[in-house]
Design an enzyme around this catalytic site. Structure first.
Site, PDB file in Angstrom:
ATOM      1  N   ARG A 232      82.173  -9.120 -34.182  1.00  0.00           N
ATOM      2  CA  ARG A 232      82.444  -7.915 -34.694  1.00  0.00           C
ATOM      3  C   ARG A 232      82.524  -6.592 -34.065  1.00  0.00           C
ATOM      4  O   ARG A 232      81.814  -6.619 -33.154  1.00  0.00           O
ATOM      5  CB  ARG A 232      81.455  -8.001 -35.869  1.00  0.00           C
ATOM      6  N   GLU A 261      88.218  -0.685 -38.287  1.00  0.00           N
ATOM      7  CA  GLU A 261      89.441  -1.557 -38.351  1.00  0.00           C
ATOM      8  C   GLU A 261      90.185  -1.009 -39.562  1.00  0.00           C
ATOM      9  O   GLU A 261      89.619  -0.864 -40.597  1.00  0.00           O
ATOM     10  CB  GLU A 261      89.023  -3.091 -38.516  1.00  0.00           C
ATOM     11  N   HIS A 280      92.528  -8.531 -35.008  1.00  0.00           N
ATOM     12  CA  HIS A 280      91.019  -9.416 -35.594  1.00  0.00           C
ATOM     13  C   HIS A 280      91.824 -10.793 -36.478  1.00  0.00           C
ATOM     14  O   HIS A 280      91.985 -10.772 -37.574  1.00  0.00           O
ATOM     15  CB  HIS A 280      90.603  -8.628 -36.926  1.00  0.00           C
TER      16      HIS A 280
END
Length: 320
Positions: A232, A261, A280
């Site tokens: 993360r 993000e 991601h």
């Protein structure tokens, strides 16, 4: 009892006919539009999907949330959810293989000249003499894994095939595989950083792990080393990493996760020549929906029978 399956890219709703046949006493509903989730969830007892604070507050009967993701930090940012009796379970363990493959894809992109060759291909340039002398193999190098859960163990298993020396740290350092040289407690993180040629971060995002790889930790790494962030954003200090890469105090890095993000278009990270960015996507696999549904089916049976804790049940205060 109503079971709601939220909008998702994995086609989880395709399991509804089979689930309905198996549990005729339940009502299975799919919300195909994220914007409509708050309305659909108002009378739901069980929810399989992602949500924000607004959606959670709209849920009046909710008793259990199954996250389709391994990471649950977004859920834990909702204070009312943390304080509630609503059970939260994750998809932990479902993304080990694909994340491990992504780790080695990132490493090999640098060590085998793949990334540089792609750039040369765009230029129609045959740069054999420029690229080949830079190539290295992984044999005998040291891989350091920060967080030795399902993902970390999947990475270690594949590192063994590359004849790498494997060291790892974890909050609970137990059940060390024979092919792992060292499995240390987190207090020995600096030892890992100093010894590793490749460092992979796979710890979950919690208040304790936020910023755990900062300037001081990066300074412990070899200047020839590579840092890979896979769990993360927010665990690796992006500003400290960027500075180390610019100053060549770190040879390379690869990140699949960021904070925030999406990564803003004006972020300095985009233009670092020794940083590989993926958006991601490392958790993607053709088996993703299948893996998530396996956990959901098991947990649904446990929930209905009152057998707790559920698989991957989260301690909402601990964060994992």
């Amino acid at each position: 009892m109503k079971v709601l399956i939220g909008a998702n890219p994995m086609g989880l709703e395709k399991a509804m006919p089979e689930l309905q046949a198996q549990y005729p006493e339940l009502e299975f509903v799919h919300c195909p539009n994220r914007d409509e989730t708050a309305r659909y969830i108002a009378d739901a007892d069980i929810y399989l999907g992602w949500l924000n604070r607004e959606i959670f507050l709209a849920a009046k009967r909710l008793r259990w949330i199954q996250s389709p993701s391994s990471g649950i930090n977004y859920y834990l940012e909702i204070p009312e959810l943390v304080e509630s009796d609503v059970i939260l379970t994750s998809a932990r363990g479902t993304h080990g293989a694909c994340l491990a493959e992504s780790v080695f894809g990132m490493i090999l992109a640098f060590t085998r000249g793949i990334r540089e060759s792609i750039f040369r291909q765009q230029e129609h340039l045959w740069d054999n003499r420029g690229i080949r002398p830079k190539l290295v193999e992984l044999t005998g190098s040291t891989l350091g894994i920060i967080g030795f859960g399902a993902i970390g163990r999947a990475i270690a298993k594949r590192a063994q095939a590359f004849d790498m020396r494997i060291v790892a740290v974890d909050v609970v350092p137990q059940d060390k595989p024979d092919y792992v040289a060292e499995l240390w407690p987190l207090e020995r993180l600096d030892d890992l950083l100093r010894s590793a040629d490749y460092v992979v971060v796979t710890v979950p995002y919690t208040p304790q792990t936020e910023g755990m790889i900062g300037a001081a930790q990066i300074a412990q790494m070899k200047p020839t080393a590579m840092l890979v962030g896979m769990s993360r954003g927010g665990i690796i200090d992006q500003e400290a990493l960027a500075q180390a890469l610019r100053e060549k105090r770190l040879a390379a890095a690869a990140l699949d996760v960021f904070k925030p993000e999406p990564l803003p278009p004006d972020s300095e990270l985009w233009d670092l020549e020794n940083l590989l960015i993926t958006p991601h996507i490392a958790g993607g696999t053709q088996f993703e929906g299948q893996h998530i549904l396996e956990i959901f089916r098991e947990n649904l049976e446990r929930f209905l029978q009152g057998r707790f804790p559920l698989r991957n049940q989260i301690d909402k205060r601990q964060g994992f």
